[in-house]
Design a protein around this motif. Structure first.
Motif, PDB file in Angstrom:
ATOM      1  N   ARG A  24      45.716 -21.867 -23.624  1.00 10.70           N
ATOM      2  CA  ARG A  24      47.018 -22.057 -24.263  1.00 10.70           C
ATOM      3  C   ARG A  24      47.339 -23.534 -24.389  1.00 10.70           C
ATOM      4  O   ARG A  24      46.873 -24.338 -23.588  1.00 10.70           O
ATOM      5  N   VAL A  25      48.097 -23.855 -25.403  1.00  7.50           N
ATOM      6  CA  VAL A  25      48.572 -25.222 -25.574  1.00  7.50           C
ATOM      7  C   VAL A  25      50.068 -25.250 -25.860  1.00  7.50           C
ATOM      8  O   VAL A  25      50.683 -26.312 -25.782  1.00  7.50           O
ATOM      9  N   LEU A  26      50.640 -24.107 -26.181  1.00  7.08           N
ATOM     10  CA  LEU A  26      52.065 -24.064 -26.508  1.00  7.08           C
ATOM     11  C   LEU A  26      52.939 -24.671 -25.401  1.00  7.08           C
ATOM     12  O   LEU A  26      53.882 -25.411 -25.713  1.00  7.08           O
ATOM     13  N   PRO A  27      52.667 -24.421 -24.115  1.00  6.09           N
ATOM     14  CA  PRO A  27      53.500 -25.085 -23.092  1.00  6.09           C
ATOM     15  C   PRO A  27      53.472 -26.605 -23.189  1.00  6.09           C
ATOM     16  O   PRO A  27      54.474 -27.259 -22.905  1.00  6.09           O
ATOM     17  N   LEU A  28      52.347 -27.178 -23.604  1.00 13.11           N
ATOM     18  CA  LEU A  28      52.287 -28.630 -23.775  1.00 13.11           C
ATOM     19  C   LEU A  28      53.158 -29.077 -24.941  1.00 13.11           C
ATOM     20  O   LEU A  28      53.823 -30.116 -24.865  1.00 13.11           O
ATOM     21  N   ARG A  43      54.657 -25.929 -32.858  1.00 13.01           N
ATOM     22  CA  ARG A  43      55.070 -24.665 -32.233  1.00 13.01           C
ATOM     23  C   ARG A  43      54.934 -23.519 -33.234  1.00 13.01           C
ATOM     24  O   ARG A  43      54.433 -22.449 -32.905  1.00 13.01           O
ATOM     25  N   LEU A  44      55.375 -23.743 -34.467  1.00 10.45           N
ATOM     26  CA  LEU A  44      55.234 -22.719 -35.510  1.00 10.45           C
ATOM     27  C   LEU A  44      53.768 -22.385 -35.766  1.00 10.45           C
ATOM     28  O   LEU A  44      53.411 -21.210 -35.933  1.00 10.45           O
ATOM     29  N   LEU A  45      52.932 -23.397 -35.827  1.00  6.65           N
ATOM     30  CA  LEU A  45      51.503 -23.169 -36.057  1.00  6.65           C
ATOM     31  C   LEU A  45      50.881 -22.296 -34.976  1.00  6.65           C
ATOM     32  O   LEU A  45      50.061 -21.434 -35.259  1.00  6.65           O
ATOM     33  N   VAL A  46      51.275 -22.521 -33.732  1.00  6.99           N
ATOM     34  CA  VAL A  46      50.734 -21.749 -32.618  1.00  6.99           C
ATOM     35  C   VAL A  46      51.311 -20.327 -32.618  1.00  6.99           C
ATOM     36  O   VAL A  46      50.583 -19.359 -32.434  1.00  6.99           O
ATOM     37  N   GLU A  47      52.616 -20.208 -32.841  1.00  6.84           N
ATOM     38  CA  GLU A  47      53.270 -18.897 -32.768  1.00  6.84           C
ATOM     39  C   GLU A  47      53.039 -18.048 -34.016  1.00  6.84           C
ATOM     40  O   GLU A  47      52.975 -16.830 -33.924  1.00  6.84           O
ATOM     41  N   ARG A  65      40.945 -17.033 -32.964  1.00  2.18           N
ATOM     42  CA  ARG A  65      40.369 -16.871 -31.625  1.00  2.18           C
ATOM     43  C   ARG A  65      39.721 -15.489 -31.573  1.00  2.18           C
ATOM     44  O   ARG A  65      40.407 -14.474 -31.622  1.00  2.18           O
ATOM     45  N   LEU A  66      38.401 -15.460 -31.512  1.00  2.00           N
ATOM     46  CA  LEU A  66      37.660 -14.210 -31.500  1.00  2.00           C
ATOM     47  C   LEU A  66      37.461 -13.727 -30.065  1.00  2.00           C
ATOM     48  O   LEU A  66      37.423 -14.522 -29.136  1.00  2.00           O
ATOM     49  N   SER A  67      37.311 -12.414 -29.901  1.00  2.00           N
ATOM     50  CA  SER A  67      37.112 -11.821 -28.589  1.00  2.00           C
ATOM     51  C   SER A  67      35.654 -11.449 -28.393  1.00  2.00           C
ATOM     52  O   SER A  67      35.194 -10.447 -28.947  1.00  2.00           O
ATOM     53  N   PRO A  68      34.896 -12.214 -27.603  1.00  8.58           N
ATOM     54  CA  PRO A  68      33.506 -11.840 -27.336  1.00  8.58           C
ATOM     55  C   PRO A  68      33.390 -10.441 -26.732  1.00  8.58           C
ATOM     56  O   PRO A  68      32.464  -9.701 -27.049  1.00  8.58           O
ATOM     57  N   SER A  69      34.350 -10.082 -25.899  1.00  9.56           N
ATOM     58  CA  SER A  69      34.331  -8.755 -25.282  1.00  9.56           C
ATOM     59  C   SER A  69      34.351  -7.648 -26.330  1.00  9.56           C
ATOM     60  O   SER A  69      33.590  -6.687 -26.256  1.00  9.56           O
ATOM     61  N   MET A  70      35.193  -7.801 -27.337  1.00 14.99           N
ATOM     62  CA  MET A  70      35.295  -6.789 -28.381  1.00 14.99           C
ATOM     63  C   MET A  70      34.110  -6.853 -29.347  1.00 14.99           C
ATOM     64  O   MET A  70      33.912  -5.963 -30.157  1.00 14.99           O
ATOM     65  N   MET A  71      33.306  -7.909 -29.228  1.00 12.29           N
ATOM     66  CA  MET A  71      32.107  -8.051 -30.062  1.00 12.29           C
ATOM     67  C   MET A  71      30.855  -7.606 -29.307  1.00 12.29           C
ATOM     68  O   MET A  71      29.734  -7.838 -29.747  1.00 12.29           O
TER      69      MET A  71
END
Length: 168
Positions: free
Chosen positions: A142-146, A10-14, A53-59
């Motif tokens: 997302r994976v945090l809910p898991l 959880r810490l790693l994700v947040e 996590r990169l944003s293709p839209s912003m690229m």
């Protein structure tokens, strides 16, 4: 996975940019414990990547689409290899249902998307395509809910599980 693993994930994700020392402080354990847990989770395949996590839209690639590929028999590996050479193909998955592969592709505009689709159609082994343009993202990857739900690592099936399924 136990409670400490879950809390660490959880810490790693947040807080992905926090360091080992901070994770240890928040969890109330030694840095060596955090490192050992991370190493074990990596080896187990639970932690697959540390990349941002990169944003293709912003690229410069704001158009996102799902392209279903229908393939000629026996051409899956050839097509998958060819997809690696196309930078606009972000990912490709073998699927059950309509088509054989689904690709998530990006483009600079609709004209560029048409060019990408034409490149896909020309790949040896691709019979036809079906494209769905994504209008907006409603739930981001997302994976945090898991993690919060208490994700566990599945145990490999044992000899008893096969025997039980054969007797029913």
């Amino acid at each position: 996975m136990d409670d400490l693993d879950t809390s660490l994930l959880r810490l790693l994700v947040e807080e992905p940019r926090a360091g080992m020392r901070e994770y240890a402080r928040v969890l109330g354990v030694a840095r060596g414990t955090v490192q050992a847990r991370l190493t074990r989770l990596e080896r187990m395949g639970v932690i697959a990547d540390y990349a941002p996590r990169l944003s293709p839209s912003m690229m410069g690639y704001p158009v996102l689409a799902l392209v279903h590929l229908h393939l000629a028999q026996g051409r899956l590996n050839d097509v998958a290899t060819a997809l690696h050479a196309m930078p606009e193909v972000l990912e490709a998955h073998t699927i059950a249902g309509e088509g054989d592969l689904v690709c998530r592709v990006v483009a600079r505009d609709n004209g560029h998307l048409e060019d990408v689709i034409q490149q896909l159609i020309k790949l040896p082994g691709v019979v036809r395509t079906k494209t769905e343009v994504i209008l907006s993202e409603r739930v981001a990857y997302r994976v945090l809910p898991l993690v919060i739900h208490g994700g566990t690592t599945p145990a490999p099936p044992g000899p008893d599980s096969e025997r039980q399924s054969n007797t029913r």
